[in-house]
Design an enzyme around this catalytic site. Structure first.
Site, short mmCIF file in Angstrom:
data_model
loop_
_atom_site.label_atom_id
_atom_site.label_comp_id
_atom_site.label_asym_id
_atom_site.label_seq_id
_atom_site.Cartn_x
_atom_site.Cartn_y
_atom_site.Cartn_z
CB CYS A 135 -0.93 0.18 1.25
SG CYS A 135 -2.35 1.11 0.87
CG HIS A 162 -3.95 -3.50 2.46
ND1 HIS A 162 -2.90 -3.01 3.38
CD2 HIS A 162 -4.59 -2.31 1.99
CE1 HIS A 162 -3.07 -1.68 3.49
NE2 HIS A 162 -4.19 -1.16 2.93
CD GLU A 187 -2.28 -6.16 4.91
OE1 GLU A 187 -2.54 -4.92 5.30
OE2 GLU A 187 -1.71 -6.53 3.74
#
Length: 208
Positions: free
Chosen positions: A79, A185, A187
């Site tokens: 990001c 992202h 994650e």
């Protein structure tokens, strides 16, 4: 060992938990020696470019990240962390980046239709560019990942390994040698994101 750079910006524990989910140990650290000795390094980031760049410089970790890149260790920005790999950003001013990826960061408002919401938040499909990059070895083109951003990389065509469509085609991931970046992202991207992190943990160093 994977090291996550701790300079006061980023979803550190969510990233650490994602690595744990794929059976990998990831340490959150701002210690220079630990970062330099890591097998792979993640540069996270959320918020404003100016603030993050200042914190990274004030901590002295900007030069550490450059050393990590120059010694060939796999390095991935996520990001805002990806955006900081670029030469500069035009996010509410003009700010210098790390200069590890050629190009600059510009507002998506310059290219997307006016009726599209900013920031771009949500799940979007990846379109691979060029030969499939090793970061996507477990991923099928068209799989969706999660974005939250108002700015994107431009003038970086040679480094783009994936883009996504949000009223215009926007840079989604870049790579130059051992330095990589994801605008989205991993994650927060479910199985697709975990597969990217898994591929990253399998990457070896690069002689520069």
């Amino acid at each position: 060992m994977v090291a996550i750079v701790d300079y006061g910006v980023g979803n550190l524990f969510s990233l650490q938990s994602s690595f744990a989910a794929i059976g990998e140990t990831a340490v959150i650290t701002g210690d220079k020696e630990t970062l330099l000795s890591a097998d792979r390094v993640i540069l996270p980031g959320v918020g404003a470019f100016e603030d993050a760049a200042k914190k990274l410089k004030e901590s002295g970790l900007d030069e550490v990240v450059r050393q990590i890149a120059n010694k060939g260790t796999p390095l991935m920005g996520i990001c805002l962390g990806m955006q900081m790999l670029f030469e500069k950003s035009y996010e509410f001013g003009e700010w210098q980046g790390l200069g590890l990826i050629p190009g600059e960061i510009r507002p998506i408002a310059e290219v997307i239709p006016k009726e599209y919401k900013i920031p771009h938040i949500g799940w979007n499909a990846l379109r691979f560019q060029g030969e499939k990059h090793p970061l996507f070895k477990y991923l099928t083109e068209g799989e969706h990942v999660y974005f939250v951003h108002s700015f994107y990389g431009v003038n970086c065509k040679e480094s783009v390994i994936a883009d996504t469509e949000y009223g215009a085609y926007l840079t989604a991931a870049v790579a130059k040698g051992n330095v990589m970046g994801c605008q989205f992202h991993p994650e927060k991207s479910g199985k697709a994101g975990l597969s990217i992190l898994k591929a990253f943990t399998e990457m070896g160093g690069v002689n520069r």
